[in-house]
Design a protein around this motif. Structure first.
Motif, short mmCIF file in Angstrom:
data_model
loop_
_atom_site.label_atom_id
_atom_site.label_comp_id
_atom_site.label_asym_id
_atom_site.label_seq_id
_atom_site.Cartn_x
_atom_site.Cartn_y
_atom_site.Cartn_z
N LEU A 82 0.84 -1.19 0.00
CA LEU A 82 0.00 0.00 0.00
C LEU A 82 0.87 1.24 0.00
O LEU A 82 2.04 1.22 0.39
CB LEU A 82 -0.91 0.00 1.23
N GLN A 83 0.29 2.36 -0.43
CA GLN A 83 1.03 3.61 -0.41
C GLN A 83 1.28 4.01 1.04
O GLN A 83 0.36 4.05 1.85
CB GLN A 83 0.23 4.72 -1.08
N LEU A 88 2.86 12.61 -0.53
CA LEU A 88 4.20 12.74 -1.11
C LEU A 88 4.27 12.11 -2.49
O LEU A 88 5.00 12.60 -3.36
CB LEU A 88 5.23 12.10 -0.18
N ASP A 89 3.51 11.04 -2.70
CA ASP A 89 3.48 10.41 -4.02
C ASP A 89 2.90 11.36 -5.07
O ASP A 89 3.38 11.42 -6.20
CB ASP A 89 2.68 9.12 -3.98
#
Length: 166
Positions: A82-83, A88-89
């Protein structure tokens, strides 16, 4: 009473009538119940064995079809990645897009198609201008167009005619 209104049957009182002493044998009920219990146990044991057999077969099929690439040492799939920080992505994704939009590069080197920065593309477009078409002369109402007068019918509509040309 008249003769046609006589009660039917014999109504004599018989003092010797009693109930039957042996209606149903207890022994028959016991054997029926026992056989029912035995058959139920046999069916349950048989079904448990069949289900165990199917479970082993399914387990063999599952192990055979598990992709070795994704399975870990226990044979299970790893947890999903998962992120960790979506905010930030998104910032990183916008920075990567800005680099692509503001730099030179090749879209297709074999076809010699290059990419230029957006600012440079807008400057070139402002200097050269947008391509234009010659305005069409609109005939007066009721006058046939040149194609109508030659063929006697209306011309076929073309895909490149746009409402902006009118």
């Amino acid at each position: 009473m008249t003769s046609d209104m006589q009660p039917q049957g014999d109504f004599s009182t018989n003092v010797g009538h009693q109930h039957e002493k042996y209606d149903v044998g207890i022994r028959g009920i016991f054997f029926f119940g026992l056989s029912l219990v035995i058959m139920t146990v046999v069916v349950q044991v048989t079904l448990a064995g069949v289900m165990e057999l199917f479970g082993r077969e399914k387990e063999r099929e599952t192990k055979a079809t598990l992709p070795v690439l994704f399975a870990n040492e226990t044979g299970l799939y790893p947890a999903p990645k998962l992120q960790e920080s979506p905010a930030l992505d998104v910032v990183k994704m916008h920075a990567d897009e800005a680099i692509v939009l503001s730099g030179y590069g090749w879209v297709d080197p074999k076809a010699h198609i290059a990419r230029i920065p957006i600012d440079r593309a807008m400057d070139l477009l402002a200097a050269q201008g947008l391509p234009t078409r010659e305005p069409k002369a609109t005939p007066k109402t009721g006058e046939p167009t040149t194609q109508e007068s030659k063929s006697g019918s209306k011309p076929e509509s073309r895909m490149d005619d746009s409402p902006l040309d009118k």
